[in-house]
Write a protein that holds these residues in place. Structure first.
Motif, mmCIF file in Angstrom:
data_model
loop_
_atom_site.group_PDB
_atom_site.id
_atom_site.type_symbol
_atom_site.label_atom_id
_atom_site.label_comp_id
_atom_site.label_asym_id
_atom_site.label_seq_id
_atom_site.Cartn_x
_atom_site.Cartn_y
_atom_site.Cartn_z
ATOM 1 N N PHE A 26 -21.504 -8.955 73.378
ATOM 2 C CA PHE A 26 -20.760 -10.144 73.784
ATOM 3 C C PHE A 26 -20.200 -10.908 72.595
ATOM 4 O O PHE A 26 -20.797 -10.937 71.521
ATOM 5 N N LEU A 27 -19.083 -11.559 72.837
ATOM 6 C CA LEU A 27 -18.438 -12.372 71.817
ATOM 7 C C LEU A 27 -19.287 -13.591 71.485
ATOM 8 O O LEU A 27 -19.351 -14.033 70.348
ATOM 9 N N SER A 28 -19.938 -14.142 72.503
ATOM 10 C CA SER A 28 -20.815 -15.303 72.360
ATOM 11 C C SER A 28 -21.898 -15.176 73.419
ATOM 12 O O SER A 28 -21.596 -14.842 74.569
ATOM 13 N N ILE A 29 -23.159 -15.436 73.023
ATOM 14 C CA ILE A 29 -24.254 -15.343 73.993
ATOM 15 C C ILE A 29 -25.389 -16.269 73.578
ATOM 16 O O ILE A 29 -25.652 -16.436 72.384
ATOM 17 N N ARG A 30 -26.010 -16.897 74.586
ATOM 18 C CA ARG A 30 -27.193 -17.739 74.371
ATOM 19 C C ARG A 30 -28.273 -17.266 75.333
ATOM 20 O O ARG A 30 -27.982 -16.912 76.470
ATOM 21 N N PHE A 31 -29.518 -17.319 74.880
ATOM 22 C CA PHE A 31 -30.649 -16.854 75.675
ATOM 23 C C PHE A 31 -31.610 -18.009 75.956
ATOM 24 O O PHE A 31 -31.861 -18.838 75.081
ATOM 25 N N ILE A 71 -26.466 -16.672 79.008
ATOM 26 C CA ILE A 71 -25.100 -17.095 79.308
ATOM 27 C C ILE A 71 -24.240 -16.491 78.205
ATOM 28 O O ILE A 71 -24.506 -16.688 77.015
ATOM 29 N N ALA A 72 -23.228 -15.730 78.631
ATOM 30 C CA ALA A 72 -22.396 -15.048 77.643
ATOM 31 C C ALA A 72 -20.927 -15.217 78.000
ATOM 32 O O ALA A 72 -20.581 -15.591 79.122
#
Length: 127
Positions: A30-35, A59-60
């Motif tokens: 993913f270009l941007s991801i939070r866990f 959330i990605a």
């Protein structure tokens, strides 16, 4: 165009190792991801599980369509050792579900599960 996605991750077999593997692989995808934080939950709707699941929500943002993304997530599951044989034994090395892609709720039942709602709350995100 970038699409916001909600992923749910789970493992009940070598869970710490497999969840770390999933995080590493998803960060590459993913270009941007939070866990969210990881947390253990009892199995939902499964009478054959060997134990509790370690769960996490992500959330990605991606430029992939949902049809492009789903097989990539399945490849990550297989790379973590997921197989029909282990599933038959109640062992799930890794489950990565695409719960929501953009405004499309792909797995409405999952979006209502506590393990997903807790993760979204941890990330301070709305479903």
């Amino acid at each position: 165009m970038l699409y916001r996605v909600i992923l749910s991750l789970g493992s009940n077999y070598n869970e710490q190792q497999n969840m770390a593997f999933a995080v590493e692989q998803l960060k590459r995808l993913f270009l941007s991801i939070r866990f969210s934080e990881s947390y253990y939950t009892e199995p939902v709707g499964s009478s054959y599980s060997i134990g509790n699941y370690l769960n996490q929500v992500a959330i990605a943002y991606t430029d992939c369509s949902s049809d492009e993304l789903k097989p990539l997530l399945k490849e990550i599951e297989k790379a973590a050792g997921r197989s029909p044989q282990l599933k038959a034994e109640g062992k799930i090395p890794l489950d990565v579900d695409l719960v929501k892609w953009s405004d499309w709720v792909i797995k409405p039942a999952d979006l209502q599960q506590d393990y997903v709602l807790w993760g979204l709350s941890d990330l301070q995100e709305e479903p």
